[in-house]
Design a protein around this motif. Structure first.
Motif, mmCIF file in Angstrom:
data_model
loop_
_atom_site.group_PDB
_atom_site.id
_atom_site.type_symbol
_atom_site.label_atom_id
_atom_site.label_comp_id
_atom_site.label_asym_id
_atom_site.label_seq_id
_atom_site.Cartn_x
_atom_site.Cartn_y
_atom_site.Cartn_z
ATOM 1 N N LEU A 74 0.823 -1.199 0.000
ATOM 2 C CA LEU A 74 0.000 0.000 0.000
ATOM 3 C C LEU A 74 0.862 1.256 0.000
ATOM 4 O O LEU A 74 1.958 1.275 0.546
ATOM 5 C CB LEU A 74 -0.926 0.016 1.214
ATOM 6 N N GLU A 115 -2.897 5.387 1.789
ATOM 7 C CA GLU A 115 -3.550 4.081 1.669
ATOM 8 C C GLU A 115 -3.245 3.218 2.897
ATOM 9 O O GLU A 115 -4.123 2.548 3.440
ATOM 10 C CB GLU A 115 -3.073 3.368 0.401
ATOM 11 N N GLN A 116 -1.972 3.238 3.320
ATOM 12 C CA GLN A 116 -1.568 2.425 4.461
ATOM 13 C C GLN A 116 -2.294 2.856 5.732
ATOM 14 O O GLN A 116 -2.776 2.027 6.517
ATOM 15 C CB GLN A 116 -0.058 2.553 4.669
ATOM 16 N N ALA A 131 -6.792 -4.782 1.091
ATOM 17 C CA ALA A 131 -5.737 -3.865 0.676
ATOM 18 C C ALA A 131 -5.964 -3.342 -0.733
ATOM 19 O O ALA A 131 -5.733 -2.173 -1.022
ATOM 20 C CB ALA A 131 -4.376 -4.563 0.783
#
Length: 254
Positions: A74, A115-116, A131
């Motif tokens: 990610l 995103e992470q 994910a």
């Protein structure tokens, strides 16, 4: 600091955004990847945000091996929004996001999660994120919030905020399960219920103005270039005289 409940999205909101992402992909218009965080963008005249210092970029220890590998792929870059963040108490106080949660950025703007961050926060809240969904959800999340801010700027235009550099977002919270009175009435009349609700507090030169936002998923019109199909019902809350004055003024065209 904004309520962490507003970020990340819950199952209902996530499903609505993923449906829009799937419609984009089917139309040959996939969601764009998040933009890299800019070190210090100039203030723009427009521009929700979902910045949270509680989010981190470290994979949770409870991940399975496959989930861990997926999360490590990610993105960790964060996009700087165009939404000014109200400073802390005191005239000389630095913007609240000029500290650890935004690294060395001194722009004074709210900063979106990577995103992470989005993925890890959803796991901490006992959701079941995937994910691969983050690449679609994060840019849609950012774009919808930017649209909400532009709607608020439309309400704020000409109301004195220009005298101190424009209105700024002080805080926000989200609760998709709490219907606003308007949304509840419309639902009873047979209309579609919103998939999310946010409450934002705007600082207008020291005056706090509260807004409520109902998020609705629009219909897929099948038009080329139609990247997002959401309807946002943004309006001042009717919990103050200022809110009533703004709503009545809009209604009568003042």
């Amino acid at each position: 600091m904004a309520s962490e409940d507003a970020c990340p999205v819950d199952h209902k909101t996530r499903a609505a955004w993923l449906e829009q992402a799937a419609a984009q992909k089917a139309a040959g218009n996939p969601a764009p990847p998040p933009h890299p965080a800019k070190p210090a963008p100039p203030p723009l005249p427009a521009g929700q945000t979902c910045d949270s210092s509680a989010m981190d970029q470290t994979p949770a220890p409870s991940h399975t091996a496959s989930s861990l590998l997926a999360s490590l792929r990610l993105g960790t870059q964060r996009e700087v929004s165009t939404i000014p963040r109200a400073a802390g108490e005191g005239a000389s106080a630095a913007p609240a996001n000029a500290e650890a949660e935004s690294g060395k950025d001194k722009s004074g703007m709210w900063i979106y999660p990577s995103e992470q961050m989005f993925f890890e926060a959803m796991r901490r809240k006992s959701y079941d994120p995937k994910a691969e969904d983050m690449r679609a959800i994060v840019p849609i999340h950012n774009a919808v919030n930017e649209r909400a801010w532009r709607e608020i700027l439309g309400w704020e235009k000409g109301r004195g905020g220009e005298g101190c550099g424009g209105p700024k977002l002080a805080s926000f919270s989200g609760n998709s399960q709490a219907l606003t009175p308007k949304a509840r009435i419309n639902t009873l009349l047979g209309y579609q219920a919103p998939f999310d609700r946010h409450d934002w507090v705007v600082d207008r030169c020291g005056t706090r103005v509260e807004y409520v936002i109902d998020f609705y998923a629009g219909r897929d019109e099948g038009k080329p270039g139609k990247s997002l199909n959401f309807y946002l019902d943004v309006r001042p809350k009717l919990n103050t005289w200022e809110g009533w004055k703004m709503r009545v003024g809009r209604f009568v065209g003042a």
